[in-house]
Design a protein around this motif. Structure first.
Motif, PDB file in Angstrom:
ATOM      1  N   VAL A 474       0.605  -1.289   0.300  1.00 27.51           N
ATOM      2  CA  VAL A 474       0.276  -0.072  -0.408  1.00 27.51           C
ATOM      3  C   VAL A 474       0.565   1.353   0.070  1.00 27.51           C
ATOM      4  O   VAL A 474       1.315   0.745   1.185  1.00 27.51           O
ATOM      5  N   ALA A 475       0.650   2.148  -0.643  1.00 30.81           N
ATOM      6  CA  ALA A 475       1.979   3.124  -1.042  1.00 30.81           C
ATOM      7  C   ALA A 475       0.856   3.839  -0.937  1.00 30.81           C
ATOM      8  O   ALA A 475      -0.388   4.221  -0.785  1.00 30.81           O
ATOM      9  N   HIS A 476       1.298   5.341  -0.310  1.00 28.69           N
ATOM     10  CA  HIS A 476       0.707   6.422   0.135  1.00 28.69           C
ATOM     11  C   HIS A 476       1.069   7.740   0.421  1.00 28.69           C
ATOM     12  O   HIS A 476       2.833   7.522   0.189  1.00 28.69           O
ATOM     13  N   ASP A 477       0.867   8.810   0.735  1.00 29.23           N
ATOM     14  CA  ASP A 477       1.506   9.949   0.485  1.00 29.23           C
ATOM     15  C   ASP A 477       2.549  10.414   1.945  1.00 29.23           C
ATOM     16  O   ASP A 477       1.895   9.785   2.776  1.00 29.23           O
ATOM     17  N   LEU A 478       3.279  11.152   2.015  1.00 28.39           N
ATOM     18  CA  LEU A 478       3.753  11.625   3.291  1.00 28.39           C
ATOM     19  C   LEU A 478       3.235  12.667   4.527  1.00 28.39           C
ATOM     20  O   LEU A 478       3.680  12.000   5.207  1.00 28.39           O
ATOM     21  N   HIS A 479       1.885  12.919   3.709  1.00 34.74           N
ATOM     22  CA  HIS A 479       1.359  13.926   4.388  1.00 34.74           C
ATOM     23  C   HIS A 479       0.556  13.637   5.389  1.00 34.74           C
ATOM     24  O   HIS A 479      -0.282  12.708   5.523  1.00 34.74           O
ATOM     25  N   PRO A 480       1.643  13.745   6.714  1.00 31.26           N
ATOM     26  CA  PRO A 480      -0.029  12.372   7.452  1.00 31.26           C
ATOM     27  C   PRO A 480      -1.234  12.574   8.887  1.00 31.26           C
ATOM     28  O   PRO A 480      -1.607  12.345   8.580  1.00 31.26           O
ATOM     29  N   GLU A 481      -1.730  14.344   7.497  1.00 34.75           N
ATOM     30  CA  GLU A 481      -2.352  14.723   7.801  1.00 34.75           C
ATOM     31  C   GLU A 481      -3.669  14.344   6.339  1.00 34.75           C
ATOM     32  O   GLU A 481      -5.107  14.305   7.142  1.00 34.75           O
ATOM     33  N   TYR A 482      -3.002  14.058   5.741  1.00 34.06           N
ATOM     34  CA  TYR A 482      -4.186  12.972   4.620  1.00 34.06           C
ATOM     35  C   TYR A 482      -4.997  11.270   4.767  1.00 34.06           C
ATOM     36  O   TYR A 482      -4.112  11.320   5.740  1.00 34.06           O
ATOM     37  N   LEU A 483      -6.169  12.276   4.487  1.00 32.84           N
ATOM     38  CA  LEU A 483      -7.064  11.039   4.787  1.00 32.84           C
ATOM     39  C   LEU A 483      -6.763   9.799   4.086  1.00 32.84           C
ATOM     40  O   LEU A 483      -7.155   8.692   4.805  1.00 32.84           O
ATOM     41  N   SER A 484      -7.011   9.916   2.884  1.00 31.19           N
ATOM     42  CA  SER A 484      -5.570   8.919   1.764  1.00 31.19           C
ATOM     43  C   SER A 484      -4.765   8.253   2.761  1.00 31.19           C
ATOM     44  O   SER A 484      -4.509   7.056   3.107  1.00 31.19           O
ATOM     45  N   THR A 485      -3.722   8.829   3.590  1.00 34.24           N
ATOM     46  CA  THR A 485      -2.749   8.948   4.502  1.00 34.24           C
ATOM     47  C   THR A 485      -3.915   7.738   5.383  1.00 34.24           C
ATOM     48  O   THR A 485      -2.191   6.713   5.827  1.00 34.24           O
ATOM     49  N   LYS A 486      -4.076   8.475   5.951  1.00 33.52           N
ATOM     50  CA  LYS A 486      -5.094   8.038   7.112  1.00 33.52           C
ATOM     51  C   LYS A 486      -5.192   6.694   7.290  1.00 33.52           C
ATOM     52  O   LYS A 486      -5.168   5.696   7.566  1.00 33.52           O
ATOM     53  N   HIS A 487      -6.098   6.597   5.721  1.00 33.14           N
ATOM     54  CA  HIS A 487      -7.028   4.858   5.572  1.00 33.14           C
ATOM     55  C   HIS A 487      -6.114   3.940   5.127  1.00 33.14           C
ATOM     56  O   HIS A 487      -5.233   3.101   5.133  1.00 33.14           O
ATOM     57  N   ALA A 488      -4.685   4.554   4.921  1.00 36.85           N
ATOM     58  CA  ALA A 488      -3.347   3.674   4.276  1.00 36.85           C
ATOM     59  C   ALA A 488      -3.211   3.453   5.741  1.00 36.85           C
ATOM     60  O   ALA A 488      -2.857   2.024   5.822  1.00 36.85           O
ATOM     61  N   LEU A 489      -2.809   3.605   6.966  1.00 36.32           N
ATOM     62  CA  LEU A 489      -1.659   3.195   7.874  1.00 36.32           C
ATOM     63  C   LEU A 489      -2.451   2.418   9.005  1.00 36.32           C
ATOM     64  O   LEU A 489      -2.355   1.979   9.374  1.00 36.32           O
ATOM     65  N   GLU A 490      -3.850   2.530   8.473  1.00 41.52           N
ATOM     66  CA  GLU A 490      -4.524   1.936   8.912  1.00 41.52           C
ATOM     67  C   GLU A 490      -5.375  -0.038   8.477  1.00 41.52           C
ATOM     68  O   GLU A 490      -5.838  -0.399   8.959  1.00 41.52           O
ATOM     69  N   LEU A 491      -4.572   0.226   7.311  1.00 37.89           N
ATOM     70  CA  LEU A 491      -5.167  -0.787   7.230  1.00 37.89           C
ATOM     71  C   LEU A 491      -3.904  -2.655   7.822  1.00 37.89           C
ATOM     72  O   LEU A 491      -3.225  -2.323   7.742  1.00 37.89           O
ATOM     73  N   PRO A 492      -5.149  -3.301   7.813  1.00 39.49           N
ATOM     74  CA  PRO A 492      -4.162  -4.608   8.658  1.00 39.49           C
ATOM     75  C   PRO A 492      -2.839  -5.677   7.813  1.00 39.49           C
ATOM     76  O   PRO A 492      -3.329  -5.840   6.064  1.00 39.49           O
ATOM     77  N   GLY A 493      -1.382  -5.760   8.170  1.00 38.72           N
ATOM     78  CA  GLY A 493      -0.951  -6.872   7.308  1.00 38.72           C
ATOM     79  C   GLY A 493      -0.600  -6.653   5.717  1.00 38.72           C
ATOM     80  O   GLY A 493      -0.314  -7.307   4.503  1.00 38.72           O
ATOM     81  N   VAL A 494      -0.214  -5.487   5.668  1.00 40.99           N
ATOM     82  CA  VAL A 494       0.378  -4.934   4.414  1.00 40.99           C
ATOM     83  C   VAL A 494       1.501  -4.113   4.436  1.00 40.99           C
ATOM     84  O   VAL A 494       1.456  -3.598   5.823  1.00 40.99           O
ATOM     85  N   GLU A 495       2.201  -4.159   3.889  1.00 43.13           N
ATOM     86  CA  GLU A 495       3.607  -3.812   3.676  1.00 43.13           C
ATOM     87  C   GLU A 495       3.177  -2.159   3.163  1.00 43.13           C
ATOM     88  O   GLU A 495       2.621  -1.376   1.864  1.00 43.13           O
ATOM     89  N   LEU A 496       3.903  -0.898   3.888  1.00 40.58           N
ATOM     90  CA  LEU A 496       3.474   0.621   3.789  1.00 40.58           C
ATOM     91  C   LEU A 496       4.595   0.701   3.001  1.00 40.58           C
ATOM     92  O   LEU A 496       5.637   1.064   3.512  1.00 40.58           O
ATOM     93  N   VAL A 497       4.393   2.236   2.126  1.00 44.32           N
ATOM     94  CA  VAL A 497       5.208   2.723   0.969  1.00 44.32           C
ATOM     95  C   VAL A 497       4.589   3.457   1.003  1.00 44.32           C
ATOM     96  O   VAL A 497       4.031   4.164   0.056  1.00 44.32           O
ATOM     97  N   GLY A 498       5.856   4.758   2.111  1.00 41.75           N
ATOM     98  CA  GLY A 498       5.405   6.071   1.908  1.00 41.75           C
ATOM     99  C   GLY A 498       6.257   6.924   0.515  1.00 41.75           C
ATOM    100  O   GLY A 498       7.532   6.194   0.230  1.00 41.75           O
ATOM    101  N   VAL A 499       5.706   7.483  -0.624  1.00 43.37           N
ATOM    102  CA  VAL A 499       6.088   7.895  -1.990  1.00 43.37           C
ATOM    103  C   VAL A 499       5.720   9.432  -1.861  1.00 43.37           C
ATOM    104  O   VAL A 499       4.414  10.178  -1.307  1.00 43.37           O
ATOM    105  N   GLN A 500       7.177  10.583  -1.487  1.00 44.72           N
ATOM    106  CA  GLN A 500       7.214  12.234  -1.726  1.00 44.72           C
ATOM    107  C   GLN A 500       6.251  12.590  -2.732  1.00 44.72           C
ATOM    108  O   GLN A 500       6.245  11.936  -3.537  1.00 44.72           O
TER     109      GLN A 500
END
Length: 768
Positions: A474-500
């Motif tokens: 799961v890829a996401h923006d680095l902005h910690p307050e984006y709701l899309s980022t928060k959704h990514a961080l809440e997903l269980p059992g996935v590998e997270l990739v932050g992309v500037q």
């Protein structure tokens, strides 16, 4: 003795719901071949046998003569021993196995259906839900694959005997057209008032009467509700603007045909192809200077069927107009009855997602619409209209939705594991990628309220089910307050990739062009969370799909008041000008707050530093009196482009320093504009010189960076490159300087394309 041959053929791509099986059936029978064809979860499976030359001709014609709406990705052929088939049949679909079949986008009404629609002798005469294998709803009604009627919102409609005969006849163009219906067995159209009470009479005729009388009409379309008024009626357009809380953002206009479009705008052959193509997007076009003046009163019922005026409130102060042609039978009938173009804008109140369910629309739009033209064919996935702009014969999508989604984009390098990219906050999309396919979602909107976030989450779930993908990365923006980022961080059992954010922009452009990089990436937008914690937005990167290096940027400037500086562009003018030119009108207009804002900027209180190109455009827009306060995202820059004289040859010159990272002094451009303004130079010439100055600074910077990196390709991305004047001047200068230039085509340069970039980066890192 005749040599017999049998092959098993599997065809992948957009081959379901587009008449592919009837095409195969007809081709096989014409060549005297035996076997069968069926849909499965991967596409279309064919078993074909017969004379050797017949089988070989079949395989050649399979791709050469495929149906117009099909898009073949891959054909796999395996030889087998002849099975002794007699005759050729269409077999039942096979639903077993992992799902990989593709779903077609919704497609504009075809010419054959239009002929039936207007034929008084046809049983579907004036039936607003006429469709066939070659046109009509697809993605918006499908619930799952294979694409069969039981897995669409048409499942509840039993076909009458006449429709069933067409549906079961492989020689009929409605063979297995899953939305097949007629007035005897299909959905019904109704006209209701704002309280939901059904109004009597022919719904289309009554709806047109309401529009001519200046009423606001909610119309249920393919992917949701629109709000409509007669385009010539100023009172109606102004009322719609006020009720919708859309103070100044332009409305789109639907015209009956190309002739009407050409009475309003400049329409070249490329724009004409877009307007009349199967996707039918909104196309942004230059308005004709001689377009007739608007009339404030309602158009009489006997108005001639020519394109009359467009009311001032439709696109205030805008040299362009967003035009689209009808893409459903309902639109065709309504426009024919109305006899003039109509405004057709998203059925929502500002910042909300479009309404697509009847009860929700009656509730949310009751304070906006005077009446509702509604039907009982369900919409499974809400989908807004797509928006396109052209430059030098090349189209660039500004909003990718109806007519394009969910058809995949090809990835040059595959994603080894399923990837979900959650995109950005504004102009939100998500992207699912696996193998060589990337499914960029339809435009969802700005993730600033619960309804839009719910639409985002539901969309992800639907795509995962539709294409049989379960994300592992799961890829996401680095902005910690984006709701899309928060959704990514809440997903269980996935590998997270932050992309500037700006790396994602350039990666999106690379993926859009099938280029692995590295390139000099020019990412110009409003704001994005930088790798150093500051706010970026005017970036020069060395980038490929795996990583990036920040080579340079626009000089940083304080944003006085933080987000207030986005809503009030005059604050950015203050930050750039300081105490210089106290006699300018922008200073006088904001004299009561100018000193306080300068104090904020000097002290750093609530004034984060930014390298944003968008804020630079804001400053000049306010300086020239174009826009001190905005009502929608990017308004100041959009109106500055409209204000500029494109024929002005001059260009302001920005200082570029190379001590450490390259820095472009954007303030030089603002001060040059202020000097000219104080000297009495016309604002349109100043705006033209500013645009050319930005293009010049980009080109000179890229030349400097080419010397240090050896890179000869430049990728342009970010919302600032929606500006056609800037894009044309920048591309022209870069090519003259010897660069290969990549720009967006299939996904937007704005944040709507960020999810594709995130997916491409996550896939590249997974490969490495």
């Amino acid at each position: 003795m005749t040599t017999l041959k049998r092959v098993d053929v599997h065809v992948e791509g957009i081959v379901q719901g587009v008449g592919f099986r009837p095409f195969v059936y007809t081709l096989a029978n014409r060549l005297g071949l035996a076997g069968h064809v069926r849909n499965d979860v991967n596409g279309v499976h064919i078993q074909i046998e017969g004379a050797l030359d017949g089988v070989e001709e079949f395989l050649t014609a399979l791709e050469r003569d495929a149906p117009a709406l099909s898009e073949i990705e891959r054909v796999t052929i395996v030889s087998a021993a002849p099975a002794g088939h007699s005759g050729f049949t269409i077999a039942a679909s096979d639903p077993a196995g992992p799902r990989r079949a593709l779903v077609s986008a919704d497609t504009a009404t075809c010419d054959d259906c239009l002929r039936e629609l207007y034929d008084p002798a046809d049983r579907r005469h004036r039936y607003p839900f006429i469709n066939c294998t070659n046109c009509g709803p697809r993605f918006t009604i499908v619930r799952g694959v294979p694409y069969d009627r039981l897995l669409t919102t048409m499942a509840g409609y039993g076909m009458c005997a006449a429709c069933a005969r067409e549906y079961d006849d492989p020689g009929d163009r409605r063979y297995h057209a899953q939305a097949t219906c007629c007035p005897d067995c299909g959905p019904r159209l109704r006209l209701r008032d704002a309280r939901g009470t059904e109004l009597c009479g022919d719904p289309i005729a009554c709806a047109a009467t309401l529009l001519r009388a200046g009423r606001v009409l909610a119309v249920k379309g393919l992917g949701g509700f629109h709000l409509a008024v007669a385009a010539s009626n100023e009172r109606a357009a102004a009322a719609l603007r006020g009720r919708k809380h859309r103070e100044e953002k332009p409305f789109a206009v639907m015209v009956a045909d190309l002739a009407q479009a050409r009475r309003l705008c400049e329409v070249d052959e490329h724009a004409a192809a877009l307007l009349t193509g199967r996707a039918r997007p909104i196309v942004l076009l230059p308005r004709l200077a001689e377009s007739p003046a608007a009339v404030p009163a309602a158009v009489p019922a006997a108005a001639p069927a020519v394109a009359p005026a467009v009311a001032p409130s439709v696109a205030p102060g805008n040299r362009s107009l967003g035009l689209m042609l009808p893409y459903t039978p309902l639109h065709h009938l309504l426009l024919a009855e109305l006899g003039q173009p109509m405004v057709l804008t998203s059925g929502n109140v500002s910042d909300e997602p479009i309404a697509y369910e009847d009860a929700d629309a009656l509730t949310r739009l009751s304070g906006v619409a005077d009446a509702f033209l509604i039907h009982d064919r369900g919409i499974h996935t809400r989908t807004d209209d797509s928006v396109v702009r052209t430059m030098a014969g090349q189209a660039t999508l500004l909003r990718r939705a109806r007519g394009y989604a969910p058809e995949p984009l090809a990835l040059r390098a595959p994603a080894p594991r399923p990837v979900l990219a959650c995109g950005a906050e504004l102009k939100s999309t998500f992207c699912l990628a696996h193998g060589h396919r990337a499914f960029v979602s339809q435009h969802i909107g700005d993730l600033e309220n619960y309804e839009t976030l719910r639409s985002f989450v539901e969309g992800v779930d639907h795509y995962c089910g539709l294409f049989g993908l379960s994300p592992e990365v799961v890829a996401h923006d680095l902005h910690p307050e984006y709701l899309s980022t928060k959704h990514a961080l809440e997903l269980p059992g996935v590998e997270l990739v932050g992309v500037q954010h700006h790396h994602a922009h350039i990666a999106s452009c690379l993926a859009d062009n099938g280029d692995p990089g590295p390139v000099i990436g020019v990412a110009f937008d409003g704001l994005g969370h930088g790798a150093d914690g500051t706010l970026w937005g005017g970036e020069f990167l060395r980038a490929d799909l795996v990583s990036f290096e920040r080579l340079g940027h626009l000089a940083q400037i304080p944003m006085p008041g933080g987000t207030a500086a986005i809503r009030q562009p005059w604050r950015m003018a203050a930050a750039y000008l300081g105490d210089d030119h106290p006699g300018l009108e922008v200073v006088k207009r904001n004299a009561d707050r100018w000193a306080d804002v300068l104090g904020l900027a000097a002290g750093g209180l609530d004034s984060p530093l930014t390298s944003s190109a968008g804020r630079l455009f804001d400053a000049v827009s306010a300086l020239l009196g174009v826009r001190d306060k905005i009502t929608y995202d990017g308004q100041a820059a959009i109106e500055l482009e409209q204000h500029a004289d494109p024929s002005e040859p001059g260009a302001y010159r920005a200082t570029i320093t190379t001590r450490g990272p390259l820095v472009v002094e954007g303030g030089d451009l603002v001060r040059a504009a202020a000097d000219d303004l104080a000297a009495g130079v016309d604002g349109r010439l100043i705006a033209g010189r500013f645009h050319h100055g930005v293009a010049d600074a980009i080109t000179r910077s890229c030349v400097i960076l080419r010397q240090s990196t050896g890179l000869t390709a430049v990728a342009l991305s970010g919302g600032v490159f929606q500006n056609l004047l800037l894009l044309e001047r920048t591309v022209g200068r870069l090519r003259t300087a010897g660069f290969r230039v990549l720009r967006h085509q299939r996904v937007p340069p704005n944040d709507g394309g960020v999810s594709l970039g995130q997916a491409a980066v996550a896939a590249a890192r997974d490969r490495s």
